[in-house]
Design an enzyme around this catalytic site. Structure first.
Site, PDB file in Angstrom:
ATOM      1  N   GLY A 111      20.258  35.356  22.402  1.00  0.00           N
ATOM      2  CA  GLY A 111      20.970  34.685  21.428  1.00  0.00           C
ATOM      3  C   GLY A 111      20.196  33.501  20.871  1.00  0.00           C
TER       4      GLY A 111
ATOM      5  N   LYS B 165      14.200  34.109  18.527  1.00  0.00           N
ATOM      6  CA  LYS B 165      13.044  34.021  19.464  1.00  0.00           C
ATOM      7  C   LYS B 165      12.008  34.912  19.866  1.00  0.00           C
ATOM      8  CE  LYS B 165      11.168  31.065  23.070  1.00  0.00           C
ATOM      9  NZ  LYS B 165      11.742  30.224  24.145  1.00  0.00           N
TER      10      LYS B 165
ATOM     11  N   GLN C  79      27.751  37.505  21.645  1.00  0.00           N
ATOM     12  CA  GLN C  79      28.379  36.383  22.340  1.00  0.00           C
ATOM     13  C   GLN C  79      29.427  35.798  21.190  1.00  0.00           C
ATOM     14  OE1 GLN C  79      24.627  34.231  23.078  1.00  0.00           O
ATOM     15  NE2 GLN C  79      25.758  32.778  24.049  1.00  0.00           N
TER      16      GLN C  79
ATOM     17  N   HIS D 195      24.966  31.070  27.930  1.00  0.00           N
ATOM     18  CA  HIS D 195      25.102  32.539  28.321  1.00  0.00           C
ATOM     19  C   HIS D 195      26.205  33.106  29.541  1.00  0.00           C
ATOM     20  CE1 HIS D 195      22.702  30.620  31.477  1.00  0.00           C
ATOM     21  NE2 HIS D 195      21.616  30.565  30.622  1.00  0.00           N
TER      22      HIS D 195
ATOM     23  N   LYS E  73       8.793  29.005  26.527  1.00  0.00           N
ATOM     24  CA  LYS E  73       9.468  28.023  25.961  1.00  0.00           C
ATOM     25  C   LYS E  73       8.669  27.051  24.852  1.00  0.00           C
ATOM     26  CE  LYS E  73      13.051  28.748  28.836  1.00  0.00           C
ATOM     27  NZ  LYS E  73      14.257  29.661  28.155  1.00  0.00           N
TER      28      LYS E  73
END
Length: 506
Positions: free
Chosen positions: A113, A125, A188, A221, A394
């Site tokens: 997501g 991403k 989602q 999530h 990240k």
């Protein structure tokens, strides 16, 4: 009518009743706002928008009921010894001959997501290149295809997208049409952000483009249970005889399908199946904020830093009391998800995430985390896995590690190079000039040799020539207005480099 209610509440025994009236008023106002938004939905949007807004209303109702930190610190205990098993013990059981039939019970779900914005990239991403032009998604598909070819199985890949990533991800999926992996996607929920002061939705209609872009958000999530169930995929897979999902973040390159853990789920030594397995790993200094597994009212429970009362935050961060943290690699029984979802019995703490929109408006978004549901499942287990199963990317500092010769790539899986003497990962801190992927790539002519590196800190306007080698502790600091070009072929071992060093083509 309203004034009468409030004055009555004020006159009767004080604050708690007053708060209750306010709360009911607020719920009513939010309900009206959501109904207004729903009237702007077109016929093909109506059904799923209604599901989203109903889900949000339930979450908002719970948000208004909860007071203060959601855990009573006095009740938190260390988990009993047998509730977190060492991975070595699970691996020692070996694998059965029929590993293919065990694999055929598995579905791999990746949380997809997130956008690449924190790394200065547009779009999902998962579409950022991380190794030899391969993206996170490429590596995931390669891993599962390798499994399916090796064991002649049919393990599907499911992507949980958000409204931010769905369109771009679906476009790219065509390139995997000839791979031996069936790929499914579901979305989602899309929830409205609420004004921090009024607690009313910012959105005025269902659209999420133009000025409404910032009015919506994907609610964390923890939303996987309801969304997966509502998408119909849960029932489809149960119908096909699948029994477990392996859920992980798509940016965790260490989250590969582990046959030993899968075998432990399918063939438990005591004959009693686990409904939920959380992979945890030992904390290092870098992980003090990670959620930890505790024993709480007789059940395993994930406690996140946001739930901890302020007075106990330092204790929570202590590596001696809470030695492990959640990697968010989770193995969950499909049948249990169906049962709990239908009983409305999945209980996850609400994470209140404050944001400031571009125009300066303060909003909050209500989220939940997938691992928090562990306490709702029967016979849950933690497995303490090696650090290699937690390799999240990240930042560009993480990207430098996974692009380097510290790792070798094999069938989509990264493993620490055998040439590295210490199994630990070096600590890398690249400064703000490296935050965006394109800047980072521009500053390295080639990725340095890092096999013997322990610690790298880079700050300011620094570039690296070809074939640089970094060993031990290396600190490179270019002060404001200075620039440092590390020359091609340089070997820096336990060095601090500062000042100004320009190397220009003549």
């Amino acid at each position: 009518e309203r004034v009468f209610n409030l004055s009555k509440a004020m006159s009767q025994d004080g604050a708690s009743q007053f708060q209750e009236v306010i709360r009911q008023e607020l719920e009513l106002s939010v309900k009206k706002e959501l109904e207004k938004i729903l009237t702007t939905a077109s016929s093909h949007e109506f059904e799923h928008t209604k599901k989203d807004l109903d889900g949000f209303r339930k979450l908002f109702h719970r948000f208004l009921q909860e007071k203060g930190p959601s855990v009573d610190w006095g009740k938190i205990q260390r988990p009993p010894e047998d509730s977190i098993q060492p991975y070595e013990k699970i691996k020692a059981r070996g694998l059965p001959d029929n590993i293919s039939s065990v694999l055929n019970k598995l579905v791999v779900v990746k949380l997809n997501g997130g956008l690449g914005t924190s790394m200065g990239c547009k779009g999902p991403k998962s579409l950022i290149g991380v190794r030899n032009e391969n993206t996170f998604l490429d590596l995931t598909v390669q891993q599962i295809e390798h499994l399916n070819k090796t064991y002649n199985t049919d393990v599907p890949l499911v992507l949980m997208n958000s409204f931010n990533t769905d369109e771009d991800t679906k476009k790219i999926l065509q390139k995997y049409n000839h791979c031996r992996v069936k790929i499914y996607t579901f979305n989602q929920s899309r929830y409205p952000r609420i004004n921090k002061e009024s607690l009313l939705p910012v959105a005025k209609d269902v659209s999420y483009s133009g000025e409404n872009t910032e009015a919506w958000y994907p609610p964390g999530h923890g939303d996987i249970y309801a969304s997966f169930y509502n998408s119909g995929l849960l029932d489809t897979f149960i119908g096909e005889g699948k029994e477990y999902i392996f859920v992980s973040n798509i940016d965790n390159l260490g989250a590969t399908v582990d046959l030993y853990i899968l075998n432990h789920l399918m063939n438990p030594p005591n004959g009693k199946r686990c409904e939920f397995v959380m992979e945890v790993t030992n904390k290092t200094r870098a992980d003090v904020k990670g959620g930890t597994l505790t024993q709480y009212e007789g059940k395993l429970r994930l406690v996140e830093i946001a739930q901890v009362p302020k007075a106990h935050v330092d204790e929570f961060k202590s590596v001696s009391k809470f030695k492990i943290f959640n990697t968010n690699n989770l193995w969950i029984s499909l049948g249990a998800v169906k049962r709990l979802q239908e009983q409305n019995a999945i209980d996850m703490e609400i994470i209140v995430n404050p944001k400031t929109l571009d125009g300066g408006l303060n909003v909050i978004q209500l989220e939940t985390a997938v691992g928090a549901a562990i306490k709702s499942f029967e016979n849950s287990l933690g497995i303490n896995v090696p650090r290699s199963r937690f390799l999240p990317v990240k930042t560009t500092s993480d990207l430098l590690l996974v692009m380097s010769n510290l790792y070798s790539l094999n069938a989509g899986s990264l493993t620490m190079s055998e040439k590295r003497e210490f199994p630990t990962v070096p600590l890398v801190k690249l400064g703000s000039s490296f935050t965006k992927v394109q800047d980072y790539l521009r500053r390295f002519e080639s990725i340095p040799d890092m096999l013997e590196l322990d610690h790298l800190t880079v700050s300011g306007d620094v570039t690296f020539g070809k074939n640089v080698s970094l060993k031990g502790t290396v600190i490179i600091i270019a002060n404001h207005g200075d620039r440092i070009d590390i020359p091609p072929g340089a070997v820096l071992e336990n060095k601090i480099v500062s000042g100004n060093l320009r190397i220009l083509d003549h």
